[in-house]
Enzyme design. Structure first.
Site, mmCIF file in Angstrom:
data_model
loop_
_atom_site.group_PDB
_atom_site.id
_atom_site.type_symbol
_atom_site.label_atom_id
_atom_site.label_comp_id
_atom_site.label_asym_id
_atom_site.label_seq_id
_atom_site.Cartn_x
_atom_site.Cartn_y
_atom_site.Cartn_z
ATOM 1 N N HIS A 178 14.493 -48.351 51.001
ATOM 2 C CA HIS A 178 14.042 -48.110 49.629
ATOM 3 C C HIS A 178 14.780 -46.941 48.962
ATOM 4 O O HIS A 178 14.753 -46.814 47.747
ATOM 5 C CB HIS A 178 12.516 -47.950 49.551
ATOM 6 C CG HIS A 178 12.008 -46.691 50.155
ATOM 7 N ND1 HIS A 178 11.714 -46.590 51.486
ATOM 8 C CD2 HIS A 178 11.744 -45.497 49.618
ATOM 9 C CE1 HIS A 178 11.296 -45.381 51.738
ATOM 10 N NE2 HIS A 178 11.302 -44.683 50.632
ATOM 11 N N HIS A 240 18.018 -43.823 56.022
ATOM 12 C CA HIS A 240 18.072 -43.245 54.674
ATOM 13 C C HIS A 240 19.208 -42.235 54.491
ATOM 14 O O HIS A 240 19.984 -42.325 53.540
ATOM 15 C CB HIS A 240 16.749 -42.549 54.334
ATOM 16 C CG HIS A 240 15.547 -43.426 54.499
ATOM 17 N ND1 HIS A 240 15.507 -44.724 54.062
ATOM 18 C CD2 HIS A 240 14.331 -43.202 55.053
ATOM 19 C CE1 HIS A 240 14.328 -45.249 54.346
ATOM 20 N NE2 HIS A 240 13.599 -44.347 54.951
#
Ligand code: NAP
Length: 489
Positions: A178, A240
């Site tokens: 995300h 990430h």
């Protein structure tokens, strides 16, 4: 500013794990916001699926409660909530069982895009993928969305990829990270590749070093059991922070096209040098007693494992072995229970080759900061003359580009990463999703680092909750004559 939105085809989106935490906090609120903003086609349908027995009506009540809790009142209105809920249905299905699949098949319409969001643990991915095919629910145009963690090492990631590949082609698989859905992260690509300004300077000749920080104030919370088997390296760095590093370091892709972008990111991951023990600092937060008598748990208390040597903090110095970056280190750090919730990338430029102003104590390097949270935006510091009659003294000023201001809005309308990514799935755009080979390459780099500290039985250094991490993490930069930027909101 009029926003230009790429239209979305009518779709049937099935969310497996629809009663879970992620669906309640992120997926349904995100979908609602897109609906309310008129960016979802009239014919869109969303079908929740999980084992709990309930009908459409019961599930809509759950979704309504989630919207109440997770969409601010100022961004929600009764009429559009009712409208949205009419598009929501539910089928009780056990991913590993046989019941419910025919009912789901009966709900899927022909001539719509079919997308299946696997918001369940990875152990269920294979069963779901297999049943979607064997019940004729998926078609060659269907997409599946899978959540992190995508494996816990190279072998398990390869196994997951192989399982999914038995039932779906790579072009149908959307692996969510995300962070890639964040406005700023995409803006990073726009700033790098739509301006002539940065590219000539974007290399080891002009950039001294790069810092990537993802700091959280929360501890491991209710995820202690999972986290203690994972740690900051697996939970944050392998995915990430690695993705952020890639976007900074990659070569310009020939086009803004999913495979062109992902090919360039993959080359960066493959060029990462192994990291030795001297370039790694792992930490674990301590607990303490507050003045009011209440106490803050330590990591060991949070995970309920007094012998744990898993890290809740990690800092690493990473080198990239290619022409562009040789000699410019990337310092990465991430941790829990730190002093502030702040995620940013800072690109620190070198000194000019010669100062015509002589020694000026107020000189500081140009820094491009890309802020992911809070207050998404970018900022570039430049040196100017200190205003006033005091002679030629230098001072630093920011060239600020916070998106909220640039967009003329209050910032809350910047779409959440999940809503953007789900709409990209429906549009069939994989640019912001990780490809299978990318994930495997990231694990291939991560595995020996973890194996190294496991073999040495390294214990993490302790750090105070609310601090910037262990002292040794400061030394990682001090010994190179550099220092971390302050962690602040
Ligand atoms: P969760 O709260 O435990 O929810 C799991 C969901 O899966 C529930 O809806 C559960 O409902 C359903 N489920 C469990 N076993 C099932 C089965 N055999 N068949 C069908 N449905 C089943 O988990 P979560 O936090 O939402 O996380 C979901 C996934 O997203 C995980 O892979 C997690 O790692 C990932 N993720 C979560 C977050 C987050 O913030 N929560 C962030 C990043 C990634 P029933 O019990 O009714 O079946």
């Amino acid at each position: 500013m009029v926003s230009r939105v790429i239209p979305v085809d009518p779709f049937d989106l099935v969310i497996f794990g629809a009663t879970g935490d992620l669906a309640r906090r992120k997926i349904f609120p995100g979908l609602y916001r897109r609906f309310r903003d008129g960016q979802m086609p009239e014919e869109a349908r969303i079908i929740g699926a999980a084992r709990s027995e309930m009908d459409d009506f019961g599930f809509r009540k759950q979704v309504a409660a989630a919207l109440d809790e997770f969409v601010p009142a100022s961004r929600r209105d009764e009429a559009s909530v009712v409208d949205f809920l009419e598009r929501v249905g539910y089928v009780a299905i056990d991913a590993t069982g046989t019941g419910g699949w025919d009912a789901l098949a009966a709900r899927m319409r022909k001539e719509t895009v079919h997308a299946f969001y696997f918001s369940v643990g990875p152990s269920l991915f294979g069963a779901l993928a297999e049943r979607l095919q064997s019940h004729g629910i998926a078609d060659p145009n269907s997409r599946i969305v899978v959540e992190k963690p995508f494996g816990r090492d190279l072998a398990s990631a390869q196994e997951l990829n192989a399982t999914l590949a038995e039932h779906f082609e790579e072009r149908q698989i959307y692996r969510i990270d995300h962070y890639l859905g964040k406005e700023t992260v995409q803006n990073l690509m726009a700033v790098r590749f739509a301006n002539i300004l940065f590219e000539p300077l974007w290399n080891a000749r002009h950039i001294d070093h790069v810092q990537i920080t993802v700091a959280e104030t929360v501890g491991v919370g209710g995820r202690g059991g999972y986290y203690d088997k994972s740690g900051a390296m697996r939970d944050m760095v392998q995915n990430h922070l690695m993705q952020l590093l890639c976007l900074i370091a990659m070569e310009p892709p020939y086009r803004f096209d999913p495979d062109a972008v992902r090919d360039e990111k993959l080359k960066v991951i493959r060029a990462l040098e192994p990291v030795g023990s001297e370039d790694i600092v792992r930490g674990q937060y301590l607990g303490h007693r507050r003045k009011d008598g209440t106490s803050v748990n330590s990591y060991l208390e949070d995970v309920g494992n007094p012998a744990s040597i898993c890290e809740s903090f990690i800092a690493l110095k990473v080198n990239i072995a290619n022409w562009r970056w040789k000699g410019t280190p990337f310092y990465l750090r991430t941790g829990k229970k730190l002093r502030a919730r702040a995620s940013e990338i800072a690109v620190i430029f070198k000194e000019p080759p010669h100062s015509i102003f002589g020694e000026d104590e107020s000189w500081s390097p140009n820094v491009l900061t890309i802020r992911l949270q809070p207050n998404e935006g970018m900022n570039m510091t430049v040196m100017i003359k200190e205003p006033g009659p005091g002679g030629m003294r230098l001072t630093e000023v920011p060239l600020d580009m916070s998106f909220a201001e640039a967009l003329g809005e209050d910032g809350t309308d910047i779409p959440d990463a999940y809503e953007r990514l789900i709409m990209d799935v429906i549009r069939g755009n994989q640019t912001l999703f990780m490809r299978g080979d990318e994930v495997e390459a990231a694990w291939a780099w991560t595995d020996p680092i973890i194996a190294g500290w496991e073999a040495r039985e390294d214990k993490p250094r302790k750090y105070d909750a609310g601090s910037s991490g262990p002292e040794d993490a400061l030394m990682l930069l001090h010994r190179d004559g550099r220092r971390w930027r302050e962690i602040r909101e």
